[in-house]
Every structure is written in structure tokens, then in C-alpha cells.
Design a protein around this motif. Structure first.
Motif, PDB file in Angstrom:
ATOM      1  N   SER A   1       0.852  -1.187   0.000  1.00  0.00           N
ATOM      2  CA  SER A   1       0.000   0.000   0.000  1.00  0.00           C
ATOM      3  C   SER A   1       0.885   1.234   0.000  1.00  0.00           C
ATOM      4  O   SER A   1       2.021   1.198   0.478  1.00  0.00           O
ATOM      5  CB  SER A   1      -0.894   0.029   1.242  1.00  0.00           C
ATOM      6  OG  SER A   1      -1.747  -1.085   1.276  1.00  0.00           O
ATOM      7  N   ASN A   2       0.333   2.315  -0.516  1.00  0.00           N
ATOM      8  CA  ASN A   2       1.081   3.575  -0.548  1.00  0.00           C
ATOM      9  C   ASN A   2       0.923   4.302   0.778  1.00  0.00           C
ATOM     10  O   ASN A   2      -0.193   4.485   1.271  1.00  0.00           O
ATOM     11  CB  ASN A   2       0.589   4.457  -1.696  1.00  0.00           C
ATOM     12  CG  ASN A   2       0.921   3.858  -3.043  1.00  0.00           C
ATOM     13  OD1 ASN A   2       1.949   3.207  -3.202  1.00  0.00           O
ATOM     14  ND2 ASN A   2       0.051   4.050  -4.006  1.00  0.00           N
ATOM     15  N   PHE A   3       2.055   4.694   1.342  1.00  0.00           N
ATOM     16  CA  PHE A   3       2.096   5.428   2.598  1.00  0.00           C
ATOM     17  C   PHE A   3       3.029   6.616   2.433  1.00  0.00           C
ATOM     18  O   PHE A   3       3.789   6.693   1.471  1.00  0.00           O
ATOM     19  CB  PHE A   3       2.647   4.541   3.726  1.00  0.00           C
ATOM     20  CG  PHE A   3       1.651   3.604   4.328  1.00  0.00           C
ATOM     21  CD1 PHE A   3       1.036   3.903   5.533  1.00  0.00           C
ATOM     22  CD2 PHE A   3       1.328   2.405   3.704  1.00  0.00           C
ATOM     23  CE1 PHE A   3       0.124   3.037   6.100  1.00  0.00           C
ATOM     24  CE2 PHE A   3       0.421   1.526   4.255  1.00  0.00           C
ATOM     25  CZ  PHE A   3      -0.186   1.840   5.462  1.00  0.00           C
ATOM     26  N   ILE A   4       2.986   7.506   3.404  1.00  0.00           N
ATOM     27  CA  ILE A   4       3.985   8.571   3.507  1.00  0.00           C
ATOM     28  C   ILE A   4       4.810   8.249   4.745  1.00  0.00           C
ATOM     29  O   ILE A   4       4.263   8.059   5.836  1.00  0.00           O
ATOM     30  CB  ILE A   4       3.325   9.956   3.650  1.00  0.00           C
ATOM     31  CG1 ILE A   4       2.521  10.286   2.397  1.00  0.00           C
ATOM     32  CG2 ILE A   4       4.378  11.027   3.903  1.00  0.00           C
ATOM     33  CD1 ILE A   4       1.683  11.536   2.514  1.00  0.00           C
ATOM     34  N   LYS A   5       6.103   8.134   4.583  1.00  0.00           N
ATOM     35  CA  LYS A   5       7.014   7.872   5.708  1.00  0.00           C
ATOM     36  C   LYS A   5       7.591   9.203   6.140  1.00  0.00           C
ATOM     37  O   LYS A   5       8.057   9.982   5.320  1.00  0.00           O
ATOM     38  CB  LYS A   5       8.126   6.916   5.286  1.00  0.00           C
ATOM     39  CG  LYS A   5       9.069   6.533   6.416  1.00  0.00           C
ATOM     40  CD  LYS A   5      10.112   5.538   5.927  1.00  0.00           C
ATOM     41  CE  LYS A   5      11.015   5.086   7.044  1.00  0.00           C
ATOM     42  NZ  LYS A   5      11.810   6.136   7.618  1.00  0.00           N
ATOM     43  N   TRP A   6       7.549   9.468   7.431  1.00  0.00           N
ATOM     44  CA  TRP A   6       8.106  10.734   7.915  1.00  0.00           C
ATOM     45  C   TRP A   6       9.060  10.486   9.073  1.00  0.00           C
ATOM     46  O   TRP A   6       8.949   9.524   9.801  1.00  0.00           O
ATOM     47  CB  TRP A   6       7.002  11.707   8.311  1.00  0.00           C
ATOM     48  CG  TRP A   6       6.145  11.272   9.464  1.00  0.00           C
ATOM     49  CD1 TRP A   6       5.047  10.466   9.406  1.00  0.00           C
ATOM     50  CD2 TRP A   6       6.319  11.625  10.841  1.00  0.00           C
ATOM     51  NE1 TRP A   6       4.537  10.283  10.663  1.00  0.00           N
ATOM     52  CE2 TRP A   6       5.280  10.992  11.564  1.00  0.00           C
ATOM     53  CE3 TRP A   6       7.237  12.405  11.530  1.00  0.00           C
ATOM     54  CZ2 TRP A   6       5.146  11.122  12.937  1.00  0.00           C
ATOM     55  CZ3 TRP A   6       7.104  12.541  12.904  1.00  0.00           C
ATOM     56  CH2 TRP A   6       6.065  11.907  13.584  1.00  0.00           C
ATOM     57  N   ASP A   7      10.033  11.402   9.156  1.00  0.00           N
ATOM     58  CA  ASP A   7      11.055  11.330  10.189  1.00  0.00           C
ATOM     59  C   ASP A   7      11.210  12.714  10.792  1.00  0.00           C
ATOM     60  O   ASP A   7      11.613  13.649  10.110  1.00  0.00           O
ATOM     61  CB  ASP A   7      12.373  10.856   9.581  1.00  0.00           C
ATOM     62  CG  ASP A   7      13.437  10.589  10.630  1.00  0.00           C
ATOM     63  OD1 ASP A   7      13.497  11.333  11.631  1.00  0.00           O
ATOM     64  OD2 ASP A   7      14.210   9.647  10.448  1.00  0.00           O
ATOM     65  N   GLU A   8      10.857  12.828  12.070  1.00  0.00           N
ATOM     66  CA  GLU A   8      10.896  14.142  12.720  1.00  0.00           C
ATOM     67  C   GLU A   8      12.323  14.640  12.926  1.00  0.00           C
ATOM     68  O   GLU A   8      12.598  15.827  12.785  1.00  0.00           O
ATOM     69  CB  GLU A   8      10.172  14.091  14.059  1.00  0.00           C
ATOM     70  CG  GLU A   8       9.970  15.466  14.664  1.00  0.00           C
ATOM     71  CD  GLU A   8       8.739  15.511  15.526  1.00  0.00           C
ATOM     72  OE1 GLU A   8       8.042  16.527  15.456  1.00  0.00           O
ATOM     73  OE2 GLU A   8       8.483  14.560  16.278  1.00  0.00           O
ATOM     74  N   ASP A   9      13.241  13.738  13.241  1.00  0.00           N
ATOM     75  CA  ASP A   9      14.632  14.156  13.472  1.00  0.00           C
ATOM     76  C   ASP A   9      15.236  14.786  12.229  1.00  0.00           C
ATOM     77  O   ASP A   9      15.987  15.752  12.307  1.00  0.00           O
ATOM     78  CB  ASP A   9      15.483  12.964  13.916  1.00  0.00           C
ATOM     79  CG  ASP A   9      15.046  12.427  15.268  1.00  0.00           C
ATOM     80  OD1 ASP A   9      14.444  13.197  16.047  1.00  0.00           O
ATOM     81  OD2 ASP A   9      15.287  11.241  15.541  1.00  0.00           O
TER      82      ASP A   9
END
Length: 197
Positions: free
Chosen positions: A26-34
Motif C-alpha cells: 500500500s502507498n504510505f507517507i514515511k516521515w522522520d521528525e529528526d
């Protein structure tokens, strides 16, 4: 007086069953706060239920052994971005539902001290819920923790996958690969693409 039976209880372990949704991805958005980064990825699970992997737009793939997953969360218990700009980037477009309910936080740990979180956002709340429930079920399957996962169906191990799998301890893995005279780091691996089991 009724005769007592010995206290023997059999626990029948079921092999992991990976749904077509997780296998197809499935299509997701991966995010990284650092790093303050946001990137679209395709999230998948291998047919045996051993690995969670995601592929970005550049076709780079990262791999996570599901036995390292300690929890999978959605809703209020997920990690939400603190930075307002990052939050705005994630809550745009025609995405359906509240941001927190579309989030999937995968909590990993190789020991009691090194705990990490991977953060993904689905386009819909239902999709996040399905992935959360099924990933947790796969990661807590007792039988899959003890099955052999060192080879593919054709008996081949891809060397670069070994390094990615242990990325949290990359230096030790690179030293071990070097001592075995196997490629490590960013080298041309055309001569060492696989190890036969």
C-alpha cells in the motif's frame, strides 16, 4: 470423586498468514521528525510474514525483520509530529480522516534500551487500522519467531539485505562482512550479489 487429568495443555502454533493487501503493498507517507523529511513509499510484507519492507520513489528498499517489532500503533497512541511545518506537510491533499487515525507507528527494539519508532501515514483510516492489526499479529506470531528466514525460495541470500537488516548496528555488520571478505559499505557488489545456502 472424579479422577483428575494431568495438567498438559497443547498450544497449537499457526504459521503466519499474510493477507493479499500486505503482500501487494500500500502507498504510505514515511516521515522522520529528526530529519524533518517526508517521503512517499510503498509498504509491503513478504509472503512468509518475516519482513516488513518499503520502497521509495528512487526504488531504494529498506527492510525490517518483524521479530524486532514490539508494538504497532494507530490513533491517539501514535507518535505525531511536533513541528508545525512537518504536520502541515503530512495533513494535506484529499486524505480522508484525522491525521492521528491515519498514522501507523511501528515500535522496534533489539534490546530494552535501543527503542526506535518508524512512522507511516496511510491515505485512509481504515487502511491504517488494517495494517496496524495485521502487522501486530505477524510480529507477535510465536511460530514465525522460530522459523528459518535465512533464504529465499530459491535458496539465495542477497548481501545488501543483510546490511540493511542490521542497520542499527551497521559498523559491527560491516566489520563482520569485511572479515569474511564479503562486500560492505558502498562498493560494487556485482560479483557478490548473493550467497547460496
Amino acid at each position: 470423586m472424579a479422577s483428575a487429568q494431568p495438567g498438559v495443555h497443547a498450544l497449537k502454533l499457526q504459521p503466519p498468514s499474510v493477507s493479499q493487501t500486505l503482500r501487494n503493498g500500500s502507498n504510505f507517507i514515511k516521515w522522520d521528525e529528526d530529519l524533518s523529511t517526508v517521503s512517499p513509499v510503498t509498504l509491503c510484507v513478504d509472503p512468509h510474514g518475516f519482513y516488513l519492507y518499503w520502497t521509495d520513489q528512487n526504488k531504494d528498499t529498506e527492510l525490517l525483520d518483524l521479530t524486532l517489532v514490539k508494538d504497532v500503533r494507530t490513533g491517539r497512541s501514535t507518535k505525531t509530529p511536533k513541528e508545525a511545518k512537518l504536520r502541515e506537510l503530512l495533513d494535506v491533499g484529499n486524505l480522508v480522516g484525522r491525521l492521528e487515525n491515519r498514522m501507523v507507528t511501528v515500535v522496534t527494539a533489539s534490546d530494552l534500551v535501543n527503542v526506535n519508532q518508524l512512522n507511516f501515514i496511510a491515505s485512509q483510516e481504515d487502511e491504517a487500522k488494517v495494517w496496524c492489526e495485521e502487522l501486530f499479529s505477524l510480529s507477535s506470531n510465536l511460530l514465525s519467531h522460530n522459523l528459518n528466514r535465512d533464504h529465499t525460495d530459491n535458496g539465495v541470500i542477497v548481501c545488501c539485505s543483510i546490511v540493511r537488516l542490521f542497520s542499527s548496528d551497521r559498523k559491527r555488520v560491516e566489520n563482520a562482512l569485511e572479515s569474511c571478505r564479503l562486500p560492505y559499505g558502498r562498493v560494487n557488489t556485482s560479483n557478490y550479489m548473493c550467497v547460496h545456502t
